[in-house]
Design a protein around this motif. Structure first.
Motif, PDB file in Angstrom:
ATOM      1  N   VAL A   1       0.832  -1.206   0.000  1.00 11.17           N
ATOM      2  CA  VAL A   1       0.000   0.000   0.000  1.00 11.17           C
ATOM      3  C   VAL A   1       0.865   1.255   0.000  1.00 11.17           C
ATOM      4  O   VAL A   1       0.727   2.141  -0.850  1.00 11.17           O
ATOM      5  CB  VAL A   1      -0.952  -0.002   1.222  1.00 11.17           C
ATOM      6  N   PHE A   2       1.783   1.341   0.968  1.00  4.21           N
ATOM      7  CA  PHE A   2       2.557   2.576   1.111  1.00  4.21           C
ATOM      8  C   PHE A   2       3.670   2.682   0.070  1.00  4.21           C
ATOM      9  O   PHE A   2       4.080   3.787  -0.283  1.00  4.21           O
ATOM     10  CB  PHE A   2       3.081   2.681   2.538  1.00  4.21           C
ATOM     11  N   THR A   3       4.138   1.541  -0.438  1.00  7.29           N
ATOM     12  CA  THR A   3       5.081   1.576  -1.559  1.00  7.29           C
ATOM     13  C   THR A   3       4.419   2.187  -2.781  1.00  7.29           C
ATOM     14  O   THR A   3       5.003   3.033  -3.469  1.00  7.29           O
ATOM     15  CB  THR A   3       5.587   0.162  -1.879  1.00  7.29           C
ATOM     16  N   ASN A   4       3.184   1.788  -3.064  1.00  5.19           N
ATOM     17  CA  ASN A   4       2.472   2.338  -4.221  1.00  5.19           C
ATOM     18  C   ASN A   4       2.194   3.825  -4.051  1.00  5.19           C
ATOM     19  O   ASN A   4       2.280   4.598  -5.006  1.00  5.19           O
ATOM     20  CB  ASN A   4       1.162   1.574  -4.449  1.00  5.19           C
TER      21      ASN A   4
ATOM     22  N   ALA B   1       3.789   9.260  -5.620  1.00  5.12           N
ATOM     23  CA  ALA B   1       4.225  10.619  -5.293  1.00  5.12           C
ATOM     24  C   ALA B   1       5.533  10.977  -5.999  1.00  5.12           C
ATOM     25  O   ALA B   1       5.675  12.077  -6.543  1.00  5.12           O
ATOM     26  CB  ALA B   1       4.382  10.759  -3.782  1.00  5.12           C
ATOM     27  N   THR B   2       6.515  10.064  -6.004  1.00  7.44           N
ATOM     28  CA  THR B   2       7.790  10.354  -6.655  1.00  7.44           C
ATOM     29  C   THR B   2       7.637  10.449  -8.169  1.00  7.44           C
ATOM     30  O   THR B   2       8.310  11.243  -8.828  1.00  7.44           O
ATOM     31  CB  THR B   2       8.831   9.266  -6.319  1.00  7.44           C
ATOM     32  N   LYS B   3       6.718   9.652  -8.721  1.00 11.36           N
ATOM     33  CA  LYS B   3       6.512   9.654 -10.158  1.00 11.36           C
ATOM     34  C   LYS B   3       5.929  10.978 -10.643  1.00 11.36           C
ATOM     35  O   LYS B   3       6.289  11.483 -11.719  1.00 11.36           O
ATOM     36  CB  LYS B   3       5.579   8.492 -10.531  1.00 11.36           C
ATOM     37  N   TYR B   4       5.020  11.544  -9.855  1.00 12.58           N
ATOM     38  CA  TYR B   4       4.300  12.745 -10.304  1.00 12.58           C
ATOM     39  C   TYR B   4       4.821  14.041  -9.681  1.00 12.58           C
ATOM     40  O   TYR B   4       4.169  15.065  -9.753  1.00 12.58           O
ATOM     41  CB  TYR B   4       2.811  12.592 -10.002  1.00 12.58           C
TER      42      TYR B   4
ATOM     43  N   ASP C   1       8.069  16.684  -9.701  1.00  6.71           N
ATOM     44  CA  ASP C   1       9.271  17.064 -10.436  1.00  6.71           C
ATOM     45  C   ASP C   1      10.427  17.343  -9.486  1.00  6.71           C
ATOM     46  O   ASP C   1      10.238  17.576  -8.282  1.00  6.71           O
ATOM     47  CB  ASP C   1       8.996  18.299 -11.299  1.00  6.71           C
ATOM     48  N   ALA C   2      11.645  17.315 -10.047  1.00  6.83           N
ATOM     49  CA  ALA C   2      12.859  17.581  -9.269  1.00  6.83           C
ATOM     50  C   ALA C   2      12.730  18.902  -8.525  1.00  6.83           C
ATOM     51  O   ALA C   2      12.219  19.889  -9.050  1.00  6.83           O
ATOM     52  CB  ALA C   2      14.073  17.606 -10.196  1.00  6.83           C
ATOM     53  N   GLY C   3      13.215  18.904  -7.277  1.00  7.91           N
ATOM     54  CA  GLY C   3      13.125  20.092  -6.443  1.00  7.91           C
ATOM     55  C   GLY C   3      11.898  20.118  -5.559  1.00  7.91           C
ATOM     56  O   GLY C   3      11.796  20.957  -4.664  1.00  7.91           O
ATOM     57  N   GLY C   4      10.979  19.195  -5.783  1.00  9.74           N
ATOM     58  CA  GLY C   4       9.757  19.142  -4.984  1.00  9.74           C
ATOM     59  C   GLY C   4       9.972  18.374  -3.694  1.00  9.74           C
ATOM     60  O   GLY C   4      11.081  17.944  -3.368  1.00  9.74           O
ATOM     61  N   SER C   5       8.890  18.174  -2.970  1.00 10.57           N
ATOM     62  CA  SER C   5       8.992  17.484  -1.679  1.00 10.57           C
ATOM     63  C   SER C   5       7.830  16.527  -1.483  1.00 10.57           C
ATOM     64  O   SER C   5       6.754  16.698  -2.060  1.00 10.57           O
ATOM     65  CB  SER C   5       9.033  18.494  -0.529  1.00 10.57           C
ATOM     66  N   ILE C   6       8.078  15.519  -0.631  1.00  9.18           N
ATOM     67  CA  ILE C   6       7.076  14.523  -0.264  1.00  9.18           C
ATOM     68  C   ILE C   6       7.092  14.399   1.252  1.00  9.18           C
ATOM     69  O   ILE C   6       8.161  14.264   1.856  1.00  9.18           O
ATOM     70  CB  ILE C   6       7.372  13.156  -0.913  1.00  9.18           C
TER      71      ILE C   6
ATOM     72  N   ARG D   1      -3.879   7.385  11.194  1.00  9.29           N
ATOM     73  CA  ARG D   1      -4.040   8.121   9.940  1.00  9.29           C
ATOM     74  C   ARG D   1      -2.650   8.395   9.371  1.00  9.29           C
ATOM     75  O   ARG D   1      -1.787   8.959  10.042  1.00  9.29           O
ATOM     76  CB  ARG D   1      -4.784   9.431  10.157  1.00  9.29           C
ATOM     77  N   VAL D   2      -2.441   7.970   8.139  1.00 14.70           N
ATOM     78  CA  VAL D   2      -1.162   8.182   7.457  1.00 14.70           C
ATOM     79  C   VAL D   2      -1.411   9.075   6.242  1.00 14.70           C
ATOM     80  O   VAL D   2      -2.235   8.743   5.386  1.00 14.70           O
ATOM     81  CB  VAL D   2      -0.525   6.849   7.011  1.00 14.70           C
ATOM     82  N   ARG D   3      -0.683  10.192   6.201  1.00 16.65           N
ATOM     83  CA  ARG D   3      -0.821  11.129   5.080  1.00 16.65           C
ATOM     84  C   ARG D   3       0.435  11.060   4.211  1.00 16.65           C
ATOM     85  O   ARG D   3       1.552  11.117   4.722  1.00 16.65           O
ATOM     86  CB  ARG D   3      -0.999  12.564   5.589  1.00 16.65           C
ATOM     87  N   VAL D   4       0.242  10.939   2.909  1.00 13.48           N
ATOM     88  CA  VAL D   4       1.337  11.018   1.944  1.00 13.48           C
ATOM     89  C   VAL D   4       1.032  12.212   1.039  1.00 13.48           C
ATOM     90  O   VAL D   4       0.132  12.162   0.209  1.00 13.48           O
ATOM     91  CB  VAL D   4       1.466   9.723   1.118  1.00 13.48           C
ATOM     92  N   LYS D   5       1.789  13.301   1.233  1.00  8.72           N
ATOM     93  CA  LYS D   5       1.504  14.565   0.556  1.00  8.72           C
ATOM     94  C   LYS D   5       2.694  14.958  -0.309  1.00  8.72           C
ATOM     95  O   LYS D   5       3.846  14.873   0.131  1.00  8.72           O
ATOM     96  CB  LYS D   5       1.210  15.655   1.587  1.00  8.72           C
ATOM     97  N   ASP D   6       2.413  15.397  -1.542  1.00 12.60           N
ATOM     98  CA  ASP D   6       3.499  15.806  -2.438  1.00 12.60           C
ATOM     99  C   ASP D   6       3.206  17.178  -3.025  1.00 12.60           C
ATOM    100  O   ASP D   6       2.088  17.703  -2.915  1.00 12.60           O
ATOM    101  CB  ASP D   6       3.690  14.777  -3.564  1.00 12.60           C
TER     102      ASP D   6
END
Length: 511
Positions: free
Chosen positions: A268-271, A276-279, A281-286, A302-307
């Motif tokens: 789940v969290f790998t996907n 997030a890394t796929k979408y 661009d360089a210089g961004g953050s996750i 609750r786990v948040r993955v924000k990019d």
């Protein structure tokens, strides 16, 4: 005018000889083959023997009613699809007709009826029956095609995983030598990233097929969710750094205990992080943040993955968890992906009695995925801060049974690099012989072996050595039925190729 259904067989059931004769004569004049019965029991016998296309069934019979005959026809798989038309000169009120139709009849004619009405109704039932037969044939064809597809995917995954396992292990050895120039190091990192990506694609393709058919079973254990997240973050940090992305995490200092399937939560969290890394661009953050959260009276995590990536358009956001949905629909498909990762996330989270939501303020404004999972009740107030334990390294005596020469050699070299004592065998019989002679602590056994397959090897070793050896199935077959069969054969663990060196090192440390 010839009747296109004239080859059909009609069973005419009526205890009144005159009425039965007239109906049968009318049907035979059109060209139908007509069978006759005067009682309900006789009708059931003929229906089972002859399998007629249509039963013209009078309701009032001397032994059992037409209602019961119809119900018994519907109850038997051999006769359930036969079309049934009730007829009656006595039971003609609306409630009687309703009873007949709700009891399984397809039509209801009140006697006396005209011969044209009888023929037209029979033709209608035949059209309906043949349409149902065609749909059934198509459904059976699709089911068989789906079965063959799943079999093909399983075999394809197995064939792909063997070379992937060899590549992954070989790259792991090169990466640990630490004496490469910058260019060589960069090439090794590229091979490792692309191999990991290909392995995930193979896993996702198989899993989405199994999930849509309800074939995935969870193997739940008590776990600390923080450990799962740390494992995923450890894998993704080098990938984020190589793309010039800032990966930040915030995990609580107290355990997040839950009953869950570790492998599936990692997926789940790998996907989500891969997305997030796929979408982005360089210089961004996750950012990955986990916290306790009470929702609807239940304690959960609750786990948040924000990019800060490309974001999601409102119309795409509505279907983002649907199969093959794509955020990047441009012709160049620069972001890649199959459109199945988020479908897997959604289904696996729901199987854990949780939920996942997607949020975005639109294109160019990033996206956030929020996963909520139920936690186990807190046993006491003594749950203080707990630091995740470091892995204890230990040298072991290991037997590797693998028929693929490259995979066998690479795995042996990797294990010896870590300081383990390693024996190798290229087939099941030699592996069994070495295990009995040398008494290794751990055996890593491939399933698809010549001579004696991995299941037989495990069964023989359990019979000869009992619980004195740890058995780990190392195979390209990763279905739930493969896990079950491995456990039944005596394996302690079932690992799907390719196994990342870090995961293998952790396994050997924890055994």
């Amino acid at each position: 005018m010839a009747d296109l259904s004239s080859s059909a067989t009609i069973l005419n059931v009526n205890d009144d000889e005159a009425t039965r004769y007239l109906s049968s004569r009318t049907l035979r004049m059109v060209g139908y083959r007509v069978l006759e019965a005067a009682t309900g029991e006789e009708a059931l016998r003929l229906a089972m023997q002859e399998r007629p296309d249509v039963v013209v069934l009078d309701v009032k019979l001397p032994d059992i009613s037409g209602y019961e005959v119809c119900q018994r026809l519907r109850a038997q798989p051999e006769t359930a699809s036969i079309a049934v038309m009730h007829t009656s000169a006595t039971f003609v009120t609306t409630d009687k007709k309703v009873r007949g139709l709700e009891g399984g009849a397809d039509a209801y004619l009140t006697e006396p009826f005209e011969s044209e009405e009888l023929i037209a109704t029979v033709r209608s039932l035949l059209r309906m029956r043949r349409a149902e037969q065609e749909l059934r044939r198509r459904a059976e064809h699709l089911t068989e095609a789906d079965r063959r597809k799943d079999l093909f995917l399983a075999m394809l995954a197995h064939e792909l995983r063997n070379p992937l396992a060899a590549i992954t292990t070989a790259v792991g050895i090169l990466d640990r030598r630490g004496q490469m120039d910058t260019k060589d190091g960069r090439m090794v990192a590229i091979v490792q990233r692309q191999t990991n990506h290909l392995a995930r694609l193979v896993d996702d393709l198989l899993d989405v097929s199994r999930l849509t058919r309800g074939k995935v079973e969870l193997r739940k254990t008590r776990l600390d969710l923080r450990g799962v997240l740390e494992q995923v973050l450890t894998v993704f940090r080098p990938q984020a750094e190589s793309r010039n992305l800032k990966l930040e995490s915030s995990l609580p200092t107290v355990p997040l205990w839950m009953e869950a399937d570790t492998t599936r939560l990692v997926q789940v969290f790998t996907n989500l992080l891969d997305n997030a890394t796929k979408y982005t661009d360089a210089g961004g953050s996750i950012q990955v943040k986990a916290e306790r959260s009470v929702e609807d009276g239940r304690m959960g995590a609750r786990v948040r993955v924000k990019d800060t990536g490309i974001g999601i358009r409102p119309e795409v956001l509505l279907s983002v968890f649907e199969l093959f949905s794509q955020a990047d629909e441009s012709l160049e498909r620069s972001r890649g992906g199959l459109g199945i990762g988020l479908t897997l996330v959604h289904n696996l989270v729901e199987m854990h009695e949780g939920r996942v939501e997607a949020h975005s303020d639109g294109p160019g404004r990033g996206s956030e995925f929020v996963v909520w999972l139920p936690l186990l009740p807190v046993a006491s107030d003594s749950e203080q801060e707990v630091v995740l334990p470091a892995l204890v390294k230990r040298r072991r005596h290991i037997l590797v049974v693998e028929d693929n020469e490259d995979a066998r050699q690479a795995l042996q070299d990797l294990l010896e690099t870590w300081g383990h004592r390693v024996e190798v065998a290229a087939d099941g019989l030699r592996g069994l012989e070495l295990a009995v002679q040398r008494s290794p602590e751990v055996a890593l056994v491939d399933i698809g072996l010549p001579g004696l397959d991995g299941y037989r090897v495990a069964e023989e070793l359990r019979a000869k050595m009992g619980q004195g050896i740890r058995l780990v199935a190392l195979t390209g077959y990763g279905g739930s039925e493969d896990h079950s069969r491995a456990r039944e054969a005596g394996f302690d663990l079932h690992l799907v190729k390719p196994v990342h060196p870090d995961a293998l090192s952790r396994l050997l440390s924890e055994l």
